[in-house]
Design a protein around this motif. Structure first.
Motif, mmCIF file in Angstrom:
data_model
loop_
_atom_site.group_PDB
_atom_site.id
_atom_site.type_symbol
_atom_site.label_atom_id
_atom_site.label_comp_id
_atom_site.label_asym_id
_atom_site.label_seq_id
_atom_site.Cartn_x
_atom_site.Cartn_y
_atom_site.Cartn_z
ATOM 1 N N VAL A 249 -0.634 -1.532 3.575
ATOM 2 C CA VAL A 249 -2.042 -1.896 3.710
ATOM 3 C C VAL A 249 -2.188 -2.803 4.918
ATOM 4 O O VAL A 249 -1.239 -3.456 5.336
ATOM 5 C CB VAL A 249 -2.575 -2.601 2.441
ATOM 6 N N HIS B 175 -2.506 -5.731 7.033
ATOM 7 C CA HIS B 175 -2.098 -7.083 6.697
ATOM 8 C C HIS B 175 -1.456 -7.712 7.918
ATOM 9 O O HIS B 175 -0.644 -7.091 8.595
ATOM 10 C CB HIS B 175 -1.100 -7.054 5.535
ATOM 11 N N LEU C 68 -2.790 2.487 4.721
ATOM 12 C CA LEU C 68 -3.424 3.388 3.753
ATOM 13 C C LEU C 68 -4.703 4.001 4.325
ATOM 14 O O LEU C 68 -4.936 5.206 4.214
ATOM 15 C CB LEU C 68 -3.726 2.609 2.466
ATOM 16 N N ALA D 199 1.340 -3.130 6.343
ATOM 17 C CA ALA D 199 2.436 -3.916 5.797
ATOM 18 C C ALA D 199 2.663 -3.478 4.358
ATOM 19 O O ALA D 199 1.721 -3.137 3.650
ATOM 20 C CB ALA D 199 2.110 -5.401 5.851
ATOM 21 N N GLY D 200 3.920 -3.518 3.944
ATOM 22 C CA GLY D 200 4.207 -3.232 2.549
ATOM 23 C C GLY D 200 4.628 -1.802 2.336
ATOM 24 O O GLY D 200 4.775 -1.008 3.265
ATOM 25 N N ASP D 201 4.800 -1.469 1.083
ATOM 26 C CA ASP D 201 5.459 -0.236 0.714
ATOM 27 C C ASP D 201 4.859 0.216 -0.616
ATOM 28 O O ASP D 201 5.381 -0.071 -1.680
ATOM 29 C CB ASP D 201 6.973 -0.539 0.592
ATOM 30 N N LEU D 202 3.717 0.905 -0.556
ATOM 31 C CA LEU D 202 3.053 1.366 -1.779
ATOM 32 C C LEU D 202 3.885 2.463 -2.445
ATOM 33 O O LEU D 202 4.676 3.142 -1.793
ATOM 34 C CB LEU D 202 1.649 1.893 -1.455
ATOM 35 N N PRO E 49 4.956 5.862 -3.503
ATOM 36 C CA PRO E 49 4.555 7.154 -2.922
ATOM 37 C C PRO E 49 3.988 8.144 -3.941
ATOM 38 O O PRO E 49 3.122 8.940 -3.601
ATOM 39 C CB PRO E 49 5.843 7.685 -2.276
ATOM 40 N N VAL F 147 0.358 7.242 -4.232
ATOM 41 C CA VAL F 147 -0.392 7.557 -3.016
ATOM 42 C C VAL F 147 -0.617 9.068 -2.931
ATOM 43 O O VAL F 147 -1.720 9.536 -2.615
ATOM 44 C CB VAL F 147 0.343 7.026 -1.767
ATOM 45 N N HIS G 162 -3.228 10.118 -5.286
ATOM 46 C CA HIS G 162 -4.534 9.727 -4.748
ATOM 47 C C HIS G 162 -5.045 10.773 -3.753
ATOM 48 O O HIS G 162 -6.251 10.953 -3.580
ATOM 49 C CB HIS G 162 -4.379 8.361 -4.063
ATOM 50 N N LEU G 163 -4.107 11.460 -3.079
ATOM 51 C CA LEU G 163 -4.493 12.492 -2.110
ATOM 52 C C LEU G 163 -4.888 13.806 -2.787
ATOM 53 O O LEU G 163 -5.508 14.664 -2.153
ATOM 54 C CB LEU G 163 -3.343 12.754 -1.124
#
Lengths: 434, 301
Positions: free
Chosen positions: B14, B16, B30, B66-69, B71, B74, B77-78
């Motif tokens: 995200v 950041h 994102l 930054a960061g690591d959502l 997968p 995510v 979500h797609l």
């Protein structure tokens, strides 16, 4: 009594329960995305606060095989909610996640991800797990002794909260060294939009109530006892919250409620009866009685006169102990069933129809709105979690008929105040205490 | 003949302002990925491979995340934002229990109508977040074997929904998998029915994968479906031609993290338009020419 003028309203999409009218001709699935999309769009049209999903980490199983009379085969809750975050803008998205079966940093990362994907709408129904059939599905087993489960859960929630709060302009390493959890890590996700996703809890025991009073924003309660019993529960939770140094208005008690709404009261009663008949199938009735009686009842006619069969109480006790809701003492359960059958002259199926359906508010829009007002004004609850038995259409009448009636009375929002679930809940807590 | 062009993305983060050191290889924001989704779906890109190591994040920057959502989330979500592109999660195999992996991947496959895939990294998860003790490739293989059995633990027709008889499930079509390896064990069955593809497509460098991913262009072993993994550079067009000539089924174009990721995505989309076959309305297996696998438990009754 501190009473709220407007209810918090959530909605549950059931995922594995006897409490589902899956035999209804309009019933959809419990896994298919289009059914969930229809449900959440209805919920959002009705300005409801959140969607709520349960979880299970094993399938129901008996000595004679897998439980086959109930819906089962659910999606992973957070994966489903992440998809639904794309088709909603305001609805809160609450997942049940056990503090026993998920690694804390994995759970923290996944909830933080949902919170980012949804712009601050994630919630976590914190459950502890004691029944360990699911333990066999995990290499680590994850056994937590029953008496330690709330201490473990408190440690777990604290660790997860610290991970969520560990980013400012950069991540700060977090070290957890407790009695139940030990790890050190640098958390991989910048702080969630809500910082702390909304916390829900459903404990009933004194330890569970204390946990809720200390940590929860929302408390999921059983509605069966009616406004007096639920009101006493709410008063107790509020008192415990106050003792723990919290503003009790920030803890909302929400009983589950099956709203069955019709254009007329008679239509609502017919729909309720129809769905109850569908839930209590002959097969389900036999299996329910076998569970309470602790013995095989293949030869019993579930539609005939109530049979005079002796239970095997010792065997029944082990089965009933696994229930989360309902009578756990088989001797009492048998006595209740026999009393109902004797009083009304009911068959097994008629008794099961009565016993297997939970708290419901049934009526036309005015009657249901009256009842919601009565609960709120008595300080019995802060709102409800709708638990429709018919999916995905079971919210339609609630949102189309009851919500406008509540709005006419000034008892429900006419637009979403904030897209963030936490901000909305905090706003409604402030509005009430004025 | 059809030719598959996949797009490989590093982790998604995200926006950041972070300057923290990290190890997960960086992330794209994102918002950038969501902006790309519709365009991606109308393109000739057949599949999206999204990494996420679950570790501490790489430095953020002006146009990076930054960061690591997570997968899997995510990609889920797609799902409502795309129709045809394959959705593949690239995660360390030992980051979470096989049971969780089986349920999450099966759910993505159900939600997307059979577009899910998994690229289990044999490389270890960062030690401080690995759930299952000492990571290693033997453990990864065990995890994959256990996950495949869990996908099969419901037969395709286990949900009978017998309204008259009151049976939602046919219990004889559900199976304990009773997997016991050196590192992992799981009893099963899964809580999620068998995925639409039977088993989501497994990608990897070893023979246990459905789709072999090779670093650079290499001659494919007989009968294997091979994707050559290439970084997006000035030489990408030439390398794609080499891969095609060598008999590869396609390429996996790695965009890489850091400044300029959006520009590299553009170039990958252009390469897909020039060389790739747009995915059809079927499953990811259909796109890759892979058969739907038989169930290991079918007929075990």
């Amino acid at each position: 009594v501190s009473a709220r003028t407007q209810p918090i309203l959530g909605a549950m999409y059931v995922g594995g329960s006897s409490y589902c009218a899956w035999r209804h001709p309009e019933a959809g699935g419990i896994l298919e995305l289009p059914d969930f999309v229809r449900f959440v769009r209805t919920a959002e049209t009705g300005l409801l606060d959140f969607l709520f999903l349960a979880e299970s980490q094993s399938l129901g199983e008996r000595a004679d095989g897998f439980v086959d009379e109930n819906v089962a085969g659910r999606p992973d809750a957070l994966t489903m909610l992440s998809a639904l975050a794309s088709v909603t803008t305001h609805l809160g998205l609450v997942a049940t996640l056990s503090t026993v079966y998920h690694a804390p940093h994995d759970l923290a990362r996944r909830l933080a991800t949902l919170d980012h994907l949804s712009g601050g709408r994630a919630g976590w129904n914190v459950v502890t797990s004691v029944w360990s059939a699911a333990g066999a599905n995990f290499t680590r087993g994850y056994d937590v002794p029953a008496e330690a489960r709330y201490r473990q859960a408190a440690e777990y929630l604290d660790a997860v909260t610290r991970l969520w709060s560990s980013w400012t302009d950069r991540p700060t390493p977090v070290e957890v060294a407790g009695d139940h959890l030990r790890f050190a890590t640098t958390f991989g996700v910048p702080h969630p939009p809500q910082t702390r996703p909304v916390i829900m809890q459903a404990g009933v025991s004194p330890e569970g109530r204390d946990f809720a009073a200390r940590h929860a924003d929302l408390v999921f309660a059983i509605g069966d006892g009616g406004p007096t019993a639920v009101g006493a529960f709410r008063a107790d939770v509020r008192e415990r919250a106050e003792r723990a140094g919290r503003d009790p208005d920030t803890v909302a008690v929400l009983p589950g409620c099956w709203f069955v709404v019709g254009e007329t009261a008679a239509a609502a009663r017919r729909a309720h009866d129809h769905q109850r008949d569908l839930i209590a199938s002959p097969h389900l009735a036999r299996k329910a009685m076998e569970q309470v009686w602790g013995r095989d009842l293949t030869d019993v006619d579930v539609d005939g006169p109530f049979p005079d069969v002796e239970p095997d109480l010792a065997r029944a006790a082990t089965e009933l102990g696994k229930q989360t809701v309902g009578e756990k003492d088989p001797a009492r359960a048998v006595a209740q069933w026999r009393a109902l059958a004797a009083e009304h002259g009911w068959s097994v199926r008629q008794v099961v129809r009565e016993k297997s359906t939970r708290f419901a508010i049934v009526g036309d829009a005015e009657q249901v709105a009256d009842e919601i007002e009565r609960w709120l004004d008595a300080g019995a609850c802060d709102g409800f979690i709708a638990t429709p038995a018919l999916l995905p259409g079971g919210l339609d009448e609630l949102t189309a008929l009851v919500v406008p009636e509540l709005q006419r009375r000034g008892r429900f929002r006419t637009a979403y105040e904030s897209p963030s679930l936490r901000a909305r809940l905090e706003g409604s807590a402030r509005a009430r205490s004025r | 003949m059809s030719f598959v062009v996949g797009l490989g993305l590093p982790g998604v983060g995200v926006a950041h302002a972070s300057a923290a050191p990290g190890r997960s290889g960086g992330a794209i924001p994102l918002a950038g990925l969501l902006g790309l989704a519709a365009e991606l779906d109308g393109s000739a890109v057949a599949l999206l491979v999204l990494a996420g190591a679950g570790g501490a994040p790489e430095a953020g920057g002006p146009d990076t995340g930054a960061g690591d959502l997570d997968p899997w989330e995510v990609l889920a979500h797609l799902v409502p934002r795309t129709r045809r592109v394959g959705l593949v999660a690239r995660t360390p195999a030992v980051l979470v229990e096989p049971f969780h992996l089986a349920v999450r991947s099966a759910t993505l496959d159900h939600l997307s109508g059979g577009r899910a895939g998994w690229f289990p990294e044999p490389t270890p998860a960062p030690a401080d977040v690995a759930v299952l003790g000492e990571p290693g490739s033997e453990e990864s293989r065990e995890c994959l074997a256990a996950v495949r059995l869990l996908w099969d633990s419901w037969e395709d027709d286990a949900r009978v929904r017998d309204v008259e008889g009151g049976r939602y499930l046919d219990g004889s079509r559900l199976h304990h998998v009773d997997f016991v390896g050196r590192h992992l064990r799981v009893r099963g069955p899964s809580v999620t029915p068998r995925p639409p593809q039977g088993r989501p497509v497994v990608f990897g460098p070893g023979p246990e994968a459905d789709v072999l991913v090779t670093a650079g262009v290499a001659p494919p072993p007989a009968g294997a479906v091979v994707l050559a993994e290439l970084a997006v550079t000035d030489r990408t067009d030439a390398e794609i031609r080499l891969a095609r000539a060598a008999g590869c089924a396609g390429v996996l174009l790695q965009v890489g993290a850091g400044t300029g990721w959006a520009d590299r995505v553009r170039r990958a989309l252009a390469a897909a338009a020039a060389h790739g076959t747009a995915p059809g309305p079927g499953t990811l297996r259909d796109t890759l020419g892979l058969a739907r696998p038989a169930n290991a438990f079918a007929g075990a009754r």
